[in-house]
Design an enzyme around this catalytic site. Sequence first.
Site, PDB file in Angstrom:
ATOM      1  CE  LYS A 101      -3.784   1.879   2.939  1.00 16.44           C
ATOM      2  NZ  LYS A 101      -4.632   1.783   4.047  1.00 16.44           N
ATOM      3  CB  SER A 129      -7.779   3.501   3.021  1.00 16.80           C
ATOM      4  OG  SER A 129      -7.090   2.819   4.134  1.00 16.80           O
ATOM      5  CB  SER A 174      -8.115   0.544   5.951  1.00 16.35           C
ATOM      6  OG  SER A 174      -8.747   1.706   6.117  1.00 16.35           O
TER       7      SER A 174
END
Lengths: 95, 485
Positions: B79, B154, B178
């Site tokens: 990420k 997210s 997330s």
Amino acid sequence: MKITREEVRRVALLARLQLTPEEEELLTGQLDAILSYMETLDRPDTEKVEPLAHAVDLVNAFREDRVVHEPQAEELLANAPAKENSFFKVPKIIE
Amino acid sequence: MSHYALTLHELAAKLSRREISSVEVTESVFGRIAATDERLHSYLALCRESALQEARQADERLKSGGDCPPLTGVPVALKDIFITRNVPTTCASKILGNFVPPYDGTAVRKIKESGAVILGKTNMDEFAMGSSTENSAFVVTRNPWDTERVPGGSSGGSASAVAADQCIAALGTDTGGSIRQPAACCGIVGLKPTYGRVSRYGVIAFASSLDQVGPMTKDVTDCALMLEAVAGKDPCDSTSVDVPVPAYASQLHGGVKGLRLGMPKEYFIPGIQAEVEKSVKDAIRLLEKNGVEVVEVSLPHSEYAVAVYYIIATAEASSNLARYDGMKYGYRAPAKDLTETYMRTRQEGFGPEVKRRIMLGTYALSAGYYDAYYLKAQKVRTLIKRDFEAAFRKCDVIITPTTPTTAFKIGEKTQDPLQMYLSDIFTISVNLAGLPGLSLPCGFDGNGLPIGMQIIGKHFDEATILRVAYAYEQATEWHKRKPKL
């Protein structure tokens, strides 16, 4: 009304956020709706409840005071928006 | 089967037997990315050259025999919240500008030391603030099961990359869901470890009392292997905890006989999609057949979790994000004096959701409101944590749906921030209580979209969660389904 446009301006200045008039208006409505939702927190009885900052018990963490390798000055300065020699260059603070 | 479709443990076995090389697998994964990412937009940056270099080194190591670390030659995605040396790191925000970190965060360092090949950086909601990856400043990631829908957020880019075989495994972060919510939306396994289990050093901070790093993988065994690689005490993060890291992957096979499984009545409520509720209840029945004892538990303060979270998380965020001032790195807007530089830099650099949360957090912490909002939220946080303590006296794990619905449509919730916040209603309490929670696939709805169930455990008891998840996975085939791309 939980929040006024005046208050949105005050908070934006505290947060150092420039807002357009459109953003001010939108945020006033949205923050009002969100803060009204937060009123549900008035329901549970918390008078004798301690606040919780961290879910896992923490103790102060000490470490040895020794030199470790950190990124070098040139590497850090490579990301600077403005620099001069080995310094970060920033807007004037004192007139 | 194409190399890119392998799980981590399948690949590791093939690599160690020298049936395939890391270079072949890495090329295969980059081929898959080239063929699919124009539609999905999982990645913000690719590291093709350095990845192939790392793959060649891994092959050398594997060829020389001897002991190789467990992830040697395995292509992994990160990420874009992870500080990664010499790779642009944006947190999906314009305010970081052309920031190229001069160091690796601890999770990245550990994953590299385990031998992994770093493929690139995946898309996310800006500063991890969102539940759909629509808040990225750069691009909207699409759900591989239906490209008109969000992948969740997210960590949406990592989730879609794992689901679409654009990587073998990925790392994400989870502040209020997330990792787990996008894992549920994309039909993969995602684990948020106990707060303190994985170092946060070099993870761009959102809400420091809630943020945690975790694996996003194709199955439960992979999840255990990835957790082993990144977990542990780190002197650079004083909130990481010195609890021994078990060999999670070797403890998966213990079975579930005699375990007590808690079903919180507050999580099976009107408003959740009927197919989600049915799938999770079917899963619980299946575990019951395998020997768990199901007990009803109560988490009476669950209804306050979203309100508590959006005060605490935004308060911490408003403080953490004060560092983006345009002085030492990132974007700086031209302006006439210092205050105007700050104000314009932040106006132009932050997107709407980040601004909204900075405003909310600043308001909640400002003079005159602190007691009514922040302190009140911290007190109710205590009540939420106590609920779990009481529940865990009656059971070993708690099972809930991960999300109230399957993946929603792109644009469906962007106009109403509160509705978007409510999509995290089942995951948020776990962060507030600092507990570990895992999502794994447990079915599909009528539109062919994956459904996730959440297994919550006691502090530092990831091993039991993984054991339950593994037992369920062995008895089902959901994790073997792949999206058609």
